[in-house]
Scaffold this motif. Structure first.
Motif, PDB file in Angstrom:
ATOM      1  N   VAL A 114       0.831  -1.208   0.000  1.00  0.00           N
ATOM      2  CA  VAL A 114       0.000   0.000   0.000  1.00  0.00           C
ATOM      3  C   VAL A 114       0.868   1.262   0.000  1.00  0.00           C
ATOM      4  O   VAL A 114       0.611   2.214  -0.753  1.00  0.00           O
ATOM      5  N   ILE A 115       1.910   1.287   0.824  1.00  0.00           N
ATOM      6  CA  ILE A 115       2.751   2.481   0.910  1.00  0.00           C
ATOM      7  C   ILE A 115       3.551   2.674  -0.366  1.00  0.00           C
ATOM      8  O   ILE A 115       3.747   3.814  -0.821  1.00  0.00           O
ATOM      9  N   LEU A 116       4.018   1.591  -0.988  1.00  0.00           N
ATOM     10  CA  LEU A 116       4.716   1.734  -2.268  1.00  0.00           C
ATOM     11  C   LEU A 116       3.808   2.325  -3.333  1.00  0.00           C
ATOM     12  O   LEU A 116       4.237   3.162  -4.141  1.00  0.00           O
ATOM     13  N   PHE A 117       2.560   1.903  -3.341  1.00  0.00           N
ATOM     14  CA  PHE A 117       1.610   2.473  -4.310  1.00  0.00           C
ATOM     15  C   PHE A 117       1.386   3.960  -4.046  1.00  0.00           C
ATOM     16  O   PHE A 117       1.414   4.780  -4.974  1.00  0.00           O
ATOM     17  N   LEU A 118       1.182   4.333  -2.787  1.00  0.00           N
ATOM     18  CA  LEU A 118       0.902   5.736  -2.460  1.00  0.00           C
ATOM     19  C   LEU A 118       2.114   6.622  -2.730  1.00  0.00           C
ATOM     20  O   LEU A 118       2.002   7.671  -3.388  1.00  0.00           O
ATOM     21  N   THR A 119       3.273   6.226  -2.232  1.00  0.00           N
ATOM     22  CA  THR A 119       4.457   7.069  -2.414  1.00  0.00           C
ATOM     23  C   THR A 119       4.944   7.053  -3.861  1.00  0.00           C
ATOM     24  O   THR A 119       5.474   8.052  -4.353  1.00  0.00           O
ATOM     25  N   GLY A 120       4.760   5.910  -4.543  1.00  0.00           N
ATOM     26  CA  GLY A 120       5.094   5.884  -5.962  1.00  0.00           C
ATOM     27  C   GLY A 120       4.207   6.817  -6.765  1.00  0.00           C
ATOM     28  O   GLY A 120       4.668   7.481  -7.702  1.00  0.00           O
ATOM     29  N   THR A 121       2.927   6.880  -6.401  1.00  0.00           N
ATOM     30  CA  THR A 121       2.007   7.804  -7.069  1.00  0.00           C
ATOM     31  C   THR A 121       2.400   9.255  -6.792  1.00  0.00           C
ATOM     32  O   THR A 121       2.368  10.112  -7.697  1.00  0.00           O
ATOM     33  N   ILE A 122       2.775   9.551  -5.541  1.00  0.00           N
ATOM     34  CA  ILE A 122       3.209  10.910  -5.199  1.00  0.00           C
ATOM     35  C   ILE A 122       4.468  11.275  -5.983  1.00  0.00           C
ATOM     36  O   ILE A 122       4.607  12.408  -6.483  1.00  0.00           O
ATOM     37  N   SER A 123       5.386  10.324  -6.103  1.00  0.00           N
ATOM     38  CA  SER A 123       6.618  10.583  -6.849  1.00  0.00           C
ATOM     39  C   SER A 123       6.321  10.879  -8.317  1.00  0.00           C
ATOM     40  O   SER A 123       6.925  11.788  -8.911  1.00  0.00           O
ATOM     41  N   GLN A 124       5.379  10.153  -8.911  1.00  0.00           N
ATOM     42  CA  GLN A 124       5.005  10.425 -10.300  1.00  0.00           C
ATOM     43  C   GLN A 124       4.318  11.778 -10.431  1.00  0.00           C
ATOM     44  O   GLN A 124       4.536  12.502 -11.409  1.00  0.00           O
ATOM     45  N   TRP A 125       3.504  12.126  -9.464  1.00  0.00           N
ATOM     46  CA  TRP A 125       2.795  13.411  -9.516  1.00  0.00           C
ATOM     47  C   TRP A 125       3.775  14.581  -9.413  1.00  0.00           C
ATOM     48  O   TRP A 125       3.634  15.588 -10.101  1.00  0.00           O
ATOM     49  N   LEU A 126       4.791  14.443  -8.549  1.00  0.00           N
ATOM     50  CA  LEU A 126       5.783  15.507  -8.408  1.00  0.00           C
ATOM     51  C   LEU A 126       6.641  15.656  -9.656  1.00  0.00           C
ATOM     52  O   LEU A 126       7.105  16.768  -9.973  1.00  0.00           O
ATOM     53  N   SER A 127       6.863  14.568 -10.362  1.00  0.00           N
ATOM     54  CA  SER A 127       7.686  14.626 -11.569  1.00  0.00           C
ATOM     55  C   SER A 127       6.879  14.977 -12.813  1.00  0.00           C
ATOM     56  O   SER A 127       7.447  15.079 -13.900  1.00  0.00           O
ATOM     57  N   ASN A 128       5.580  15.144 -12.669  1.00  0.00           N
ATOM     58  CA  ASN A 128       4.728  15.473 -13.806  1.00  0.00           C
ATOM     59  C   ASN A 128       4.785  16.975 -14.060  1.00  0.00           C
ATOM     60  O   ASN A 128       4.298  17.783 -13.270  1.00  0.00           O
ATOM     61  N   ASN A 129       5.382  17.373 -15.174  1.00  0.00           N
ATOM     62  CA  ASN A 129       5.540  18.790 -15.508  1.00  0.00           C
ATOM     63  C   ASN A 129       4.421  19.312 -16.404  1.00  0.00           C
ATOM     64  O   ASN A 129       4.393  20.510 -16.718  1.00  0.00           O
ATOM     65  N   ASP A 130       3.536  18.433 -16.823  1.00  0.00           N
ATOM     66  CA  ASP A 130       2.456  18.852 -17.699  1.00  0.00           C
ATOM     67  C   ASP A 130       1.335  19.475 -16.885  1.00  0.00           C
ATOM     68  O   ASP A 130       1.141  19.180 -15.710  1.00  0.00           O
ATOM     69  N   ASP A 131       0.608  20.360 -17.530  1.00  0.00           N
ATOM     70  CA  ASP A 131      -0.552  20.977 -16.888  1.00  0.00           C
ATOM     71  C   ASP A 131      -1.800  20.126 -17.032  1.00  0.00           C
ATOM     72  O   ASP A 131      -2.852  20.488 -16.506  1.00  0.00           O
TER      73      ASP A 131
END
Length: 276
Positions: free
Chosen positions: A133-150
């Motif tokens: 569960v934590i890998l899914f949540l933190t992995g999602t946060i990591s992808q969101w932070l690296s998303n430069n698109d609007d």
């Protein structure tokens, strides 16, 4: 006479006297149940299970060195296709799980000695589930932070299935393979449930690593995953070495290297799949 196993019954008439003086006619002797009742009470006390203060799940009691015991104290055998056979490995209370978690984070003693021959699967299952569960949540946060698109950010639920496959697969399959190899090389001290417990509790460190590895700093993420790998591989080797060293010297070295390489692959998979 009551001490000899008999009760004395005296026939008294309505006027309050004995009525007759012939004791042979007025006294009747019956077999007493006193000794029988005493024996029954002792047998019932012996068959009552001892309820300790640290009962496990479902209130059942287990004894050290023998998983299940019948009320009389003799070992009870259960076939592997019954639910009760697997329920015995989840018969552990919260305090014991926390004690084993502390022994994982601060490994002062050999973890197999901490288990005291009573390995459980309850702690490893929930630790692995928490890591997923934590890998899914933190992995999602990591992808969101690296998303430069609007554009609108879309959740990638393949991270959840990937985390489940990686953590459950590694924790479940590698101990089976290691146990099979140890048996193949003639080890008599290898226990499959203990191997599952060892790998399952070692995942506890990855909870802390996953909680802090979501930052966009790649070097920091590599360092944190490296710390997690070093801690867990030290924990595994420290506890597996006495078992592996019981085999042939060449075989034990091969198995030690194999354990390190497989665990390195597990750590790299966590870094690449969830914190790239």
């Amino acid at each position: 006479m009551a001490n000899r196993g008999y009760d004395v019954v005296v026939d008294v008439d309505a006027e309050g006297d004995l009525g007759h003086t012939d004791l042979q006619e007025d006294l009747e002797f019956h077999h007493s149940n006193f000794e029988h009742d005493q024996r029954s009470a002792k047998m019932q006390a012996a068959s009552t299970p001892f309820l300790s203060g640290g009962g496990g799940v479902g209130g059942s009691s287990t004894s050290r060195g023998g998983r299940d015991r019948s009320p009389g104290g003799t070992p009870t055998k259960h076939t592997w296709w019954t639910i009760h056979y697997y329920a015995q490995y989840f018969d552990v209370d919260t305090n014991e799980v926390l004690r084993r978690c502390m022994a994982t984070l601060y490994p002062r003693n050999n973890f197999l000695d901490v288990l005291e021959g009573n390995a459980d699967l309850y702690g490893p299952f929930w630790i692995a589930t928490t890591v997923v569960v934590i890998l899914f949540l933190t992995g999602t946060i990591s992808q969101w932070l690296s998303n430069n698109d609007d554009a609108h950010f879309a959740y990638d639920f393949t991270l959840l299935s990937g985390a489940a496959g990686l953590v459950y697969g590694y924790t479940g399959v590698i101990p089976i393979a290691l146990w099979g190899l140890l048996k193949w090389f003639g080890s008599s001290s290898a226990e499959l449930v203990e191997a599952w417990a060892l790998y399952g509790y070692s995942n506890l460190v990855w909870i802390a690593v996953a909680l802090v590895s979501w930052s966009p700093l790649t070097a920091l993420n590599w360092a944190l995953v490296g710390v997690g790998f070093g801690w867990t591989v030290f924990f595994l080797l420290r506890n597996l070495y006495p078992v592996l060293s019981a085999t042939d010297a060449k075989a034990s070295k091969i198995l030690l290297v194999l354990v390190v390489l497989l665990h390195a692959g597990f750590a790299l998979a966590i870094k690449i799949l969830f914190f790239a």
